[in-house]
Enzyme design. Structure first.
Site, short mmCIF file in Angstrom:
data_model
loop_
_atom_site.label_atom_id
_atom_site.label_comp_id
_atom_site.label_asym_id
_atom_site.label_seq_id
_atom_site.Cartn_x
_atom_site.Cartn_y
_atom_site.Cartn_z
N CYS A 83 14.78 -7.59 -23.17
CA CYS A 83 16.01 -7.52 -22.38
C CYS A 83 16.52 -6.10 -22.17
CB CYS A 83 17.08 -8.40 -23.01
SG CYS A 83 16.54 -10.13 -23.17
N LYS A 110 27.69 -10.41 -18.06
CA LYS A 110 26.91 -11.63 -18.33
C LYS A 110 27.81 -12.87 -18.41
CE LYS A 110 22.99 -9.48 -20.75
NZ LYS A 110 23.46 -8.08 -20.86
#
Length: 414
Positions: free
Chosen positions: A163, A334
């Site tokens: 990520c 997010k």
């Protein structure tokens, strides 16, 4: 060393299929989570994700061409096309030998891999594989396809650091340009992980939220009731080039890249260091690279996936770097986009670049009951965007394996 500027952006996200729509959704706090439509998820622990909305590849690519590429490559091509157009690039007037592509993806063609293996497993054992199977699946293919499309013969490769992937790609591109090894590099990342094996695999590792009764509010960074991340898909593309090259071709300069730092937790296969050791080192490295102090950062886009351990370790690292000061705005995009894995750094870099350009900090949505230890530590920009001067913005990304990559962007001054 060369100054490195940003001259083009492209985005394909769960809350907007171009940069403007993505940015407006971020500023307005629009959530992208909903029940999965790409497959029947009724038997899965997690039944929702952040999928692209109102999107059809064939509106962007000819059918014959699209069939050759996995979704992650299609997403890459589409976001790059927007970035190229916004940068007013005519490649035929430039030295293509000094223009490169450094692209990131954590999973590559995982959808193609699933399809081909399942078809073989359900057959009679006769190997009948698509001739495009391998080139559709391999993780480096997007960077190759981008270079082929535009005839770019410079530096070309793919980064993989889970990520932290696309932040790693951006830092590499930044370095090659400032070292004088390239005039321009197309960078960013793409991911297409919403399929059975990704959802099933992350469920098995207990990483995903299972708030199936209300997906919209499932991603809630720093909230005491957070229960895992929400997976997302899409791509982000950034055109980086040397200041001199940009000025010479009269390019639209959006912002400047200040620096980047990389480190490692060296702690656990999937979990972050409890005290955020790698995150702390990565942020310090980025600040040193940018030659600025911590109190000069105005906005920080946190990695903040909404996992119990990850959010706490990042907050501890932030306290070590920034102390208990009120100047810094933090937000977790997010909470709206979900977690785009290897593409997360790219779209969050775009969020930082737009914040610097527009002097607006997008909010953190869904988070209500903040961890008591950190409730009054920082301005988490809860629920509503905040207008303020943003001269420097920092973006954190952390990946399985302990990978850390932090980028810094700053206001462009001629």
């Amino acid at each position: 060393m060369n100054r490195v500027v940003i001259t083009g952006l492209g985005a394909l996200t769960p809350i907007g299929n171009n940069v403007n729509d993505f940015w407006q959704s971020l500023v307005n706090g629009v959530g992208g989570a909903a029940l999965i439509t790409k497959f029947d998820a009724s038997k899965f622990k997690t039944k929702f994700a952040c999928e692209l909305k109102d999107f059809d590849t064939l509106n962007h690519l000819p059918k014959a061409e699209a069939r050759k590429y996995d979704l992650f490559t299609q997403y890459a091509l589409i976001s790059v096309e927007e970035a190229v157009k916004s940068s007013n690039i005519n490649f035929d007037t430039l030295n293509k030998n000094r223009i490169g592509v450094i692209w990131g993806s954590g999973n590559g063609g995982i959808g193609t891999f699933q399809q081909q293996v399942m078809e073989f497993a359900q057959g009679d054992g006769t190997p009948r594989f698509n001739p495009f199977f391998i080139p559709k699946m391999i993780v480096d293919i997007a960077s190759g396809v981008i270079s082929i499309k535009y005839g770019l013969r410079g530096i070309n490769y793919t980064t993989v650091s889970a990520c932290a992937t696309s932040n790693t790609a951006i830092i590499d591109a930044f370095n090659y340009i400032r070292w004088g090894k390239a005039d321009m590099i197309i960078t960013g990342g793409s991911e297409a992980p919403i399929n059975e094996i990704s959802i099933g695999g992350f469920n098995a590792s207990k990483a995903l939220s299972t708030r199936n009764e209300n997906p919209k509010i499932a991603s809630r960074p720093f909230d005491i009731h957070r229960d895992g991340f929400v997976i997302g898909e899409g791509a982000g593309a950034i055109i980086l080039e040397s200041y001199e090259h940009a000025v010479k071709r009269n390019a639209p300069i959006i912002a400047e890249m200040g620096g980047g730092g990389m480190a490692a937790d060296a702690y656990h296969l999937t979990g972050t260091h409890p005290e955020g050791e790698g995150a702390y080192l990565g942020m310090l490295a980025a600040l040193e690279d940018a030659n600025i102090s911590a109190n000069e950062i105005d906005y920080l886009n946190a990695h903040a996936t909404s996992t119990p351990q990850g959010d706490m370790s990042e907050m501890k690292a932030l306290e070590r770097v920034f102390g208990r000061q009120s100047k810094l705005n933090i937000s977790a995009s997010k909470s709206m986009t979900g977690h785009l894995l290897g593409a997360a750094g790219a779209i969050e870099a775009i969020a930082c670049i737009k914040a610097v350009q527009e002097d607006i900090v997008p909010p953190t949505i869904n988070s209500v009951d903040i961890e008591p230890e950190f409730k009054d530590l920082f301005n988490l920009t809860l629920h509503k965007a905040q207008q303020r001067e943003v001269n420097y913005a920092m973006s954190n990304t952390f990946g399985f394996g302990g990978h850390i990559a932090t980028t810094i962007f700053k206001k462009y001054k001629s």
